[in-house]
Write a protein that holds these residues in place. Structure first.
Motif, PDB file in Angstrom:
ATOM      1  N   LEU A  82       0.825  -1.217   0.000  1.00 50.86           N
ATOM      2  CA  LEU A  82       0.000   0.000   0.000  1.00 50.86           C
ATOM      3  C   LEU A  82       0.852   1.257   0.000  1.00 50.86           C
ATOM      4  O   LEU A  82       2.023   1.231   0.430  1.00 50.86           O
ATOM      5  N   SER A  83       0.254   2.345  -0.422  1.00 51.59           N
ATOM      6  CA  SER A  83       0.900   3.650  -0.267  1.00 51.59           C
ATOM      7  C   SER A  83       1.152   3.869   1.233  1.00 51.59           C
ATOM      8  O   SER A  83       0.278   3.607   2.061  1.00 51.59           O
ATOM      9  N   GLY A  84       2.356   4.276   1.574  1.00 45.41           N
ATOM     10  CA  GLY A  84       2.687   4.519   2.979  1.00 45.41           C
ATOM     11  C   GLY A  84       3.151   3.291   3.735  1.00 45.41           C
ATOM     12  O   GLY A  84       3.444   3.366   4.939  1.00 45.41           O
ATOM     13  N   SER A  85       3.246   2.154   3.039  1.00 51.09           N
ATOM     14  CA  SER A  85       3.644   0.919   3.745  1.00 51.09           C
ATOM     15  C   SER A  85       5.150   0.851   3.980  1.00 51.09           C
ATOM     16  O   SER A  85       5.614  -0.001   4.739  1.00 51.09           O
ATOM     17  N   GLY A  86       5.901   1.718   3.313  1.00 47.76           N
ATOM     18  CA  GLY A  86       7.353   1.737   3.532  1.00 47.76           C
ATOM     19  C   GLY A  86       8.174   1.221   2.360  1.00 47.76           C
ATOM     20  O   GLY A  86       9.373   0.927   2.520  1.00 47.76           O
ATOM     21  N   LYS A  87       7.574   1.146   1.188  1.00 45.16           N
ATOM     22  CA  LYS A  87       8.286   0.609   0.011  1.00 45.16           C
ATOM     23  C   LYS A  87       9.538   1.423  -0.312  1.00 45.16           C
ATOM     24  O   LYS A  87      10.622   0.868  -0.479  1.00 45.16           O
ATOM     25  N   SER A  88       9.373   2.740  -0.418  1.00 45.20           N
ATOM     26  CA  SER A  88      10.520   3.588  -0.796  1.00 45.20           C
ATOM     27  C   SER A  88      11.570   3.581   0.301  1.00 45.20           C
ATOM     28  O   SER A  88      12.780   3.594   0.013  1.00 45.20           O
ATOM     29  N   THR A  89      11.119   3.556   1.539  1.00 44.75           N
ATOM     30  CA  THR A  89      12.053   3.530   2.670  1.00 44.75           C
ATOM     31  C   THR A  89      12.899   2.265   2.615  1.00 44.75           C
ATOM     32  O   THR A  89      14.127   2.316   2.761  1.00 44.75           O
TER      33      THR A  89
ATOM     34  N   ARG B   7       0.182   7.179   8.888  1.00 49.20           N
ATOM     35  CA  ARG B   7       1.429   7.819   8.421  1.00 49.20           C
ATOM     36  C   ARG B   7       1.097   8.937   7.427  1.00 49.20           C
ATOM     37  O   ARG B   7       1.570  10.052   7.568  1.00 49.20           O
TER      38      ARG B   7
ATOM     39  N   PRO C 232       2.106  10.376   4.721  1.00 59.19           N
ATOM     40  CA  PRO C 232       3.088  11.461   4.604  1.00 59.19           C
ATOM     41  C   PRO C 232       2.748  12.492   3.531  1.00 59.19           C
ATOM     42  O   PRO C 232       3.179  13.638   3.622  1.00 59.19           O
ATOM     43  N   LYS C 233       1.958  12.084   2.531  1.00 58.43           N
ATOM     44  CA  LYS C 233       1.634  13.032   1.453  1.00 58.43           C
ATOM     45  C   LYS C 233       0.207  13.571   1.572  1.00 58.43           C
ATOM     46  O   LYS C 233      -0.248  14.317   0.702  1.00 58.43           O
TER      47      LYS C 233
ATOM     48  N   CYS D 114       6.507  -1.872  13.634  1.00 55.05           N
ATOM     49  CA  CYS D 114       7.125  -2.031  12.315  1.00 55.05           C
ATOM     50  C   CYS D 114       8.643  -2.100  12.485  1.00 55.05           C
ATOM     51  O   CYS D 114       9.223  -1.265  13.183  1.00 55.05           O
ATOM     52  N   PRO D 115       9.309  -3.069  11.855  1.00 54.30           N
ATOM     53  CA  PRO D 115      10.770  -3.132  11.969  1.00 54.30           C
ATOM     54  C   PRO D 115      11.412  -1.850  11.425  1.00 54.30           C
ATOM     55  O   PRO D 115      10.878  -1.236  10.500  1.00 54.30           O
ATOM     56  N   ALA D 116      12.554  -1.478  11.984  1.00 56.48           N
ATOM     57  CA  ALA D 116      13.271  -0.284  11.521  1.00 56.48           C
ATOM     58  C   ALA D 116      13.745  -0.511  10.085  1.00 56.48           C
ATOM     59  O   ALA D 116      13.938  -1.663   9.669  1.00 56.48           O
ATOM     60  N   PRO D 117      13.957   0.567   9.314  1.00 56.13           N
ATOM     61  CA  PRO D 117      14.374   0.413   7.919  1.00 56.13           C
ATOM     62  C   PRO D 117      15.593  -0.494   7.734  1.00 56.13           C
ATOM     63  O   PRO D 117      15.612  -1.340   6.833  1.00 56.13           O
TER      64      PRO D 117
ATOM     65  N   MET E 225      14.524  -4.090   8.063  1.00 55.49           N
ATOM     66  CA  MET E 225      13.799  -4.565   6.864  1.00 55.49           C
ATOM     67  C   MET E 225      14.815  -4.860   5.756  1.00 55.49           C
ATOM     68  O   MET E 225      14.745  -5.899   5.094  1.00 55.49           O
TER      69      MET E 225
HETATM   70  N1  ADP Z   1      10.238   0.917   9.013  1.00 55.22           N
HETATM   71  C1  ADP Z   1       9.728   2.112   9.259  1.00 55.22           C
HETATM   72  N2  ADP Z   1       9.677   2.590  10.515  1.00 55.22           N
HETATM   73  C2  ADP Z   1       9.146   3.800  10.740  1.00 55.22           C
HETATM   74  N3  ADP Z   1       8.648   4.642   9.803  1.00 55.22           N
HETATM   75  C3  ADP Z   1       8.679   4.200   8.539  1.00 55.22           C
HETATM   76  C4  ADP Z   1       9.217   2.927   8.204  1.00 55.22           C
HETATM   77  N4  ADP Z   1       9.103   2.747   6.884  1.00 55.22           N
HETATM   78  C5  ADP Z   1       8.538   3.869   6.405  1.00 55.22           C
HETATM   79  N5  ADP Z   1       8.281   4.745   7.402  1.00 55.22           N
HETATM   80  C6  ADP Z   1       7.672   6.060   7.239  1.00 55.22           C
HETATM   81  O1  ADP Z   1       6.392   5.854   6.666  1.00 55.22           O
HETATM   82  C7  ADP Z   1       6.133   6.819   5.677  1.00 55.22           C
HETATM   83  C8  ADP Z   1       5.826   6.116   4.354  1.00 55.22           C
HETATM   84  O2  ADP Z   1       6.996   5.445   3.929  1.00 55.22           O
HETATM   85  P1  ADP Z   1       7.348   5.315   2.391  1.00 55.22           P
HETATM   86  O3  ADP Z   1       8.620   4.579   2.303  1.00 55.22           O
HETATM   87  O4  ADP Z   1       7.278   6.643   1.722  1.00 55.22           O
HETATM   88  O5  ADP Z   1       6.149   4.394   1.881  1.00 55.22           O
HETATM   89  P2  ADP Z   1       5.663   4.049   0.416  1.00 55.22           P
HETATM   90  O6  ADP Z   1       6.837   4.206  -0.501  1.00 55.22           O
HETATM   91  O7  ADP Z   1       5.180   2.635   0.506  1.00 55.22           O
HETATM   92  O8  ADP Z   1       4.567   5.007   0.102  1.00 55.22           O
HETATM   93  C9  ADP Z   1       7.348   7.735   5.598  1.00 55.22           C
HETATM   94  O9  ADP Z   1       7.073   8.887   6.377  1.00 55.22           O
HETATM   95  C10 ADP Z   1       8.441   6.903   6.241  1.00 55.22           C
HETATM   96  O10 ADP Z   1       9.398   7.699   6.890  1.00 55.22           O
END
Ligand code: ADP
Ligand code: PPS
Length: 207
Positions: free
Chosen positions: A38-45, A144, A146-147, A185-188, A191
């Motif tokens: 999903l959007s906001g799930s942490g893919k880009s992170t 979250r 973020p956008k 959620c595990p830290a980046p 993951m």
């Molecule tokens: N493992 C994590 N722990 C804490 N915050 C996270 C983690 N992964 C992502 N986030 C936060 O969640 C938000 C969405 O992450 P993002 O990577 O942009 O998701 P996506 O690419 O899936 O939309 C960002 O603000 C990011 O900093």
């Protein structure tokens, strides 16, 4: 090579210098790490953390991020189902080229439809497509936000938003699942470590 094309009179052009030679040069094996969720799930992170971790190990990777590709290669596409399908198909083809170049290609797109992800999987030898499912609850992604897109979607200002009024089909047989541990959620880097361990174990980080 089985491809359907609209063009006729075209021929596959081979070169003596191929993927094995490039892999040897890089001391790694080309593959695609496909991150879906999903959007906001942490893919880009995860994609960024993974790419940094690989870089520090001397391994060459390249990120294909859905949002970024939509600024260029896929700028003609919206979010209708057929546009998402074409978005994933094109990205899969580009990812395949990067893998053929010998890189660890990290694709990070919502890619909500199972069939589209499976189409990309079928473009590569199966072991070379590593599907990573960001299994995060919608409530977390929405919190979250973020956008601010979930807020707009809930207000009806964005139509067809994944998880709200457009479907997300979770993988049935992914190679890696990233999920909460006791509601956390595990830290980046954790993951990323999970994916690096997989790549190491399967021999992608050496040639
Ligand atoms: N493992 C994590 N722990 C804490 N915050 C996270 C983690 N992964 C992502 N986030 C936060 O969640 C938000 C969405 O992450 P993002 O990577 O942009 O998701 P996506 O690419 O899936 O939309 C960002 O603000 C990011 O900093
Ligand atoms: N309707 C709708 N649904 C989902 N997402 C939307 C939508 N409109 C805009 N966005 C923004 O576009 C980013 C997702 O692009 P993708 O190319 O990954 O989407 S898809 O794979 O084609 O479904 C997504 O980025 P991420 O949050 O990084 O996933 C959103 O910022």
């Amino acid at each position: 090579m089985s491809t359907v094309t609209n063009a006729t009179n075209i021929f596959w052009q081979d070169c003596q210098l191929g993927k094995p030679e490039r892999q040897k040069l890089l001391n790694q094996k080309g593959c695609v790490v496909w991150i879906t969720g999903l959007s906001g799930s942490g893919k880009s992170t995860l994609a960024c953390s993974l790419s940094s971790e690989l870089h520090s190990k001397g391994k060459l990777s390249y990120i294909l991020d859905g949002d970024n590709l939509r600024h260029g290669l896929n700028k003609d596409l919206g979010f209708k189902p057929e546009d998402r399908t074409e978005n994933i198909r094109r990205t899969g083809e580009v990812a395949k080229l990067f893998a053929d170049a010998g890189l660890i290609c990290v694709a990070s797109l919502i890619s909500p439809y199972r069939r589209d992800r499976d189409t990309c999987r079928a473009m590569l030898p199966s072991a070379n497509f590593i599907e990573v499912y960001m299994n995060m609850p919608l409530a977390l992604c929405e919190a979250r936000d973020p956008k601010g897109l979930y807020k707009l979607a809930r207000a009806g200002k964005i139509k067809g938003f994944t998880g709200i009024d457009d479907p997300y089909e979770p993988p049935l047989n992914c190679e890696i699942e990233i999920k909460e541990d006791n509601g956390v959620c595990p830290a980046p880097n954790v993951m990323a470590g999970q994916v690096v361990s997989y790549l190491e174990e399967k021999g992608f980080l050496h040639c």
